[in-house]
Design a protein around this motif. Structure first.
Motif, PDB file in Angstrom:
ATOM      1  N   ARG A   1       0.822  -1.216   0.000  1.00 30.98           N
ATOM      2  CA  ARG A   1       0.000   0.000   0.000  1.00 30.98           C
ATOM      3  C   ARG A   1       0.856   1.267   0.000  1.00 30.98           C
ATOM      4  N   ILE A   2       1.949   1.236   0.731  1.00 29.75           N
ATOM      5  CA  ILE A   2       2.840   2.401   0.738  1.00 29.75           C
ATOM      6  C   ILE A   2       3.472   2.588  -0.629  1.00 29.75           C
ATOM      7  N   ALA A   3       3.912   1.495  -1.251  1.00 32.13           N
ATOM      8  CA  ALA A   3       4.490   1.581  -2.595  1.00 32.13           C
ATOM      9  C   ALA A   3       3.459   2.098  -3.597  1.00 32.13           C
ATOM     10  N   GLU A   4       2.225   1.632  -3.502  1.00 28.85           N
ATOM     11  CA  GLU A   4       1.173   2.097  -4.423  1.00 28.85           C
ATOM     12  C   GLU A   4       0.889   3.581  -4.239  1.00 28.85           C
ATOM     13  N   ALA A   5       0.870   4.050  -2.991  1.00 28.64           N
ATOM     14  CA  ALA A   5       0.653   5.475  -2.734  1.00 28.64           C
ATOM     15  C   ALA A   5       1.760   6.302  -3.375  1.00 28.64           C
ATOM     16  N   CYS A   6       2.988   5.825  -3.259  1.00 27.86           N
ATOM     17  CA  CYS A   6       4.117   6.540  -3.865  1.00 27.86           C
ATOM     18  C   CYS A   6       4.048   6.495  -5.388  1.00 27.86           C
ATOM     19  N   LYS A   7       3.656   5.350  -5.960  1.00 25.80           N
ATOM     20  CA  LYS A   7       3.526   5.231  -7.418  1.00 25.80           C
ATOM     21  C   LYS A   7       2.482   6.190  -7.970  1.00 25.80           C
ATOM     22  N   ASP A   8       1.454   6.490  -7.178  1.00 25.40           N
ATOM     23  CA  ASP A   8       0.410   7.403  -7.620  1.00 25.40           C
ATOM     24  C   ASP A   8       0.918   8.839  -7.761  1.00 25.40           C
ATOM     25  N   HIS A   9       2.046   9.153  -7.123  1.00 29.85           N
ATOM     26  CA  HIS A   9       2.539  10.532  -7.122  1.00 29.85           C
ATOM     27  C   HIS A   9       3.977  10.685  -7.604  1.00 29.85           C
ATOM     28  N   GLY A  10       4.652   9.581  -7.904  1.00 24.65           N
ATOM     29  CA  GLY A  10       6.050   9.719  -8.282  1.00 24.65           C
ATOM     30  C   GLY A  10       6.586   8.534  -9.046  1.00 24.65           C
ATOM     31  N   VAL A  11       7.909   8.487  -9.126  1.00 21.06           N
ATOM     32  CA  VAL A  11       8.623   7.474  -9.891  1.00 21.06           C
ATOM     33  C   VAL A  11       9.543   6.714  -8.951  1.00 21.06           C
ATOM     34  N   ARG A  12       9.499   5.385  -9.038  1.00 17.42           N
ATOM     35  CA  ARG A  12      10.394   4.556  -8.224  1.00 17.42           C
ATOM     36  C   ARG A  12      11.791   4.629  -8.820  1.00 17.42           C
ATOM     37  N   VAL A  13      12.773   4.991  -7.988  1.00 19.21           N
ATOM     38  CA  VAL A  13      14.157   5.052  -8.443  1.00 19.21           C
ATOM     39  C   VAL A  13      14.994   3.942  -7.802  1.00 19.21           C
ATOM     40  N   GLN A  14      14.536   3.397  -6.691  1.00 15.13           N
ATOM     41  CA  GLN A  14      15.103   2.208  -6.066  1.00 15.13           C
ATOM     42  C   GLN A  14      13.947   1.483  -5.392  1.00 15.13           C
ATOM     43  N   TYR A  15      14.211   0.301  -4.828  1.00 15.50           N
ATOM     44  CA  TYR A  15      13.114  -0.483  -4.262  1.00 15.50           C
ATOM     45  C   TYR A  15      12.282   0.280  -3.241  1.00 15.50           C
ATOM     46  N   SER A  16      12.902   1.016  -2.356  1.00 15.85           N
ATOM     47  CA  SER A  16      12.178   1.731  -1.305  1.00 15.85           C
ATOM     48  C   SER A  16      12.380   3.236  -1.385  1.00 15.85           C
ATOM     49  N   LEU A  17      12.588   3.753  -2.589  1.00 16.03           N
ATOM     50  CA  LEU A  17      12.842   5.173  -2.782  1.00 16.03           C
ATOM     51  C   LEU A  17      12.079   5.678  -3.996  1.00 16.03           C
ATOM     52  N   PHE A  18      11.287   6.719  -3.774  1.00 18.71           N
ATOM     53  CA  PHE A  18      10.513   7.334  -4.846  1.00 18.71           C
ATOM     54  C   PHE A  18      10.839   8.810  -4.942  1.00 18.71           C
ATOM     55  N   GLU A  19      10.902   9.323  -6.162  1.00 10.92           N
ATOM     56  CA  GLU A  19      10.995  10.758  -6.417  1.00 10.92           C
ATOM     57  C   GLU A  19       9.595  11.229  -6.753  1.00 10.92           C
ATOM     58  N   CYS A  20       9.083  12.144  -5.953  1.00  7.35           N
ATOM     59  CA  CYS A  20       7.727  12.652  -6.160  1.00  7.35           C
ATOM     60  C   CYS A  20       7.777  14.155  -6.393  1.00  7.35           C
ATOM     61  N   ARG A  21       7.332  14.578  -7.558  1.00  8.20           N
ATOM     62  CA  ARG A  21       7.225  16.002  -7.853  1.00  8.20           C
ATOM     63  C   ARG A  21       5.756  16.361  -7.648  1.00  8.20           C
ATOM     64  N   VAL A  22       5.485  17.067  -6.548  1.00  9.08           N
ATOM     65  CA  VAL A  22       4.114  17.333  -6.137  1.00  9.08           C
ATOM     66  C   VAL A  22       3.945  18.798  -5.756  1.00  9.08           C
ATOM     67  N   GLY A  23       2.696  19.255  -5.864  1.00  6.91           N
ATOM     68  CA  GLY A  23       2.341  20.567  -5.346  1.00  6.91           C
ATOM     69  C   GLY A  23       2.050  20.449  -3.857  1.00  6.91           C
ATOM     70  N   LYS A  24       1.843  21.576  -3.218  1.00  5.87           N
ATOM     71  CA  LYS A  24       1.607  21.563  -1.768  1.00  5.87           C
ATOM     72  C   LYS A  24       0.360  20.763  -1.403  1.00  5.87           C
ATOM     73  N   ARG A  25      -0.680  20.909  -2.162  1.00  7.94           N
ATOM     74  CA  ARG A  25      -1.933  20.189  -1.892  1.00  7.94           C
ATOM     75  C   ARG A  25      -1.756  18.687  -2.070  1.00  7.94           C
ATOM     76  N   GLU A  26      -1.073  18.292  -3.146  1.00  8.82           N
ATOM     77  CA  GLU A  26      -0.804  16.868  -3.380  1.00  8.82           C
ATOM     78  C   GLU A  26       0.085  16.294  -2.287  1.00  8.82           C
ATOM     79  N   TRP A  27       1.077  17.094  -1.843  1.00  7.87           N
ATOM     80  CA  TRP A  27       1.975  16.618  -0.811  1.00  7.87           C
ATOM     81  C   TRP A  27       1.236  16.358   0.496  1.00  7.87           C
ATOM     82  N   VAL A  28       0.352  17.239   0.875  1.00  7.84           N
ATOM     83  CA  VAL A  28      -0.417  17.055   2.111  1.00  7.84           C
ATOM     84  C   VAL A  28      -1.213  15.752   2.035  1.00  7.84           C
ATOM     85  N   ALA A  29      -1.841  15.500   0.896  1.00  5.82           N
ATOM     86  CA  ALA A  29      -2.631  14.268   0.730  1.00  5.82           C
ATOM     87  C   ALA A  29      -1.740  13.027   0.746  1.00  5.82           C
ATOM     88  N   LEU A  30      -0.603  13.072   0.047  1.00  2.00           N
ATOM     89  CA  LEU A  30       0.305  11.919   0.010  1.00  2.00           C
ATOM     90  C   LEU A  30       0.892  11.647   1.386  1.00  2.00           C
TER      91      LEU A  30
END
Length: 96
Positions: free
Chosen positions: A22-51
Motif C-alpha cells: 500500500r505504501i508503494a502504491e501510494a508513492c507510485k500514484d505521485h512519483g517514480v520509483r528510483v530504487q526499491y524503497s525510494l521514490f521521487e515525487c514532484r508534487v504541489g503543496k496540496r498533493e503533498w499534504v494528501a500523500l
C-alpha cells in the motif's frame, strides 16, 4: 516541489506485506520509483499534504520507518522522519 520518499516496512507477516504494498502504491500514484524503497515525487503543496497523510495512515510507526527529503533549488534541503530508528545528526558530536 521535489520530495524523496524513503521507507522501511517490517514485512515479516501478512499485515506487513500489505502495508509495504500500500505504501508503494501510494508513492507510485505521485512519483517514480528510483530504487526499491525510494521514490521521487514532484508534487504541489496540496498533493503533498494528501500523500503525506496517506503514507502516515498506512504505516505502522512502531514497526516501520518513513523519511521525506525535501529538495528545493532555493532552500536548504531538509528531512522529516517518522517511525522507528530515529536519524543520527551528522553535524553533531561523534563519540567513539
Amino acid at each position: 516541489m521535489l520530495v524523496l520518499v524513503c521507507y522501511d516496512v517490517a514485512n515479516d507477516d501478512a499485515a506487513g506485506a500489505r502495508r509495504l504494498r500500500r505504501i508503494a502504491e501510494a508513492c507510485k500514484d505521485h512519483g517514480v520509483r528510483v530504487q526499491y524503497s525510494l521514490f521521487e515525487c514532484r508534487v504541489g503543496k496540496r498533493e503533498w499534504v494528501a500523500l503525506r497523510q496517506r503514507l502516515l495512515e498506512e504505516a505502522e510507526l512502531t514497526k516501520d520507518s518513513l523519511r521525506f527529503y525535501f529538495l528545493h533549488a532555493d532552500e536548504e534541503a531538509r528531512c522529516e522522519h517518522h517511525g522507528v530508528r530515529p536519524p543520527l545528526d551528522p553535524t553533531g558530536p561523534l563519540i567513539v
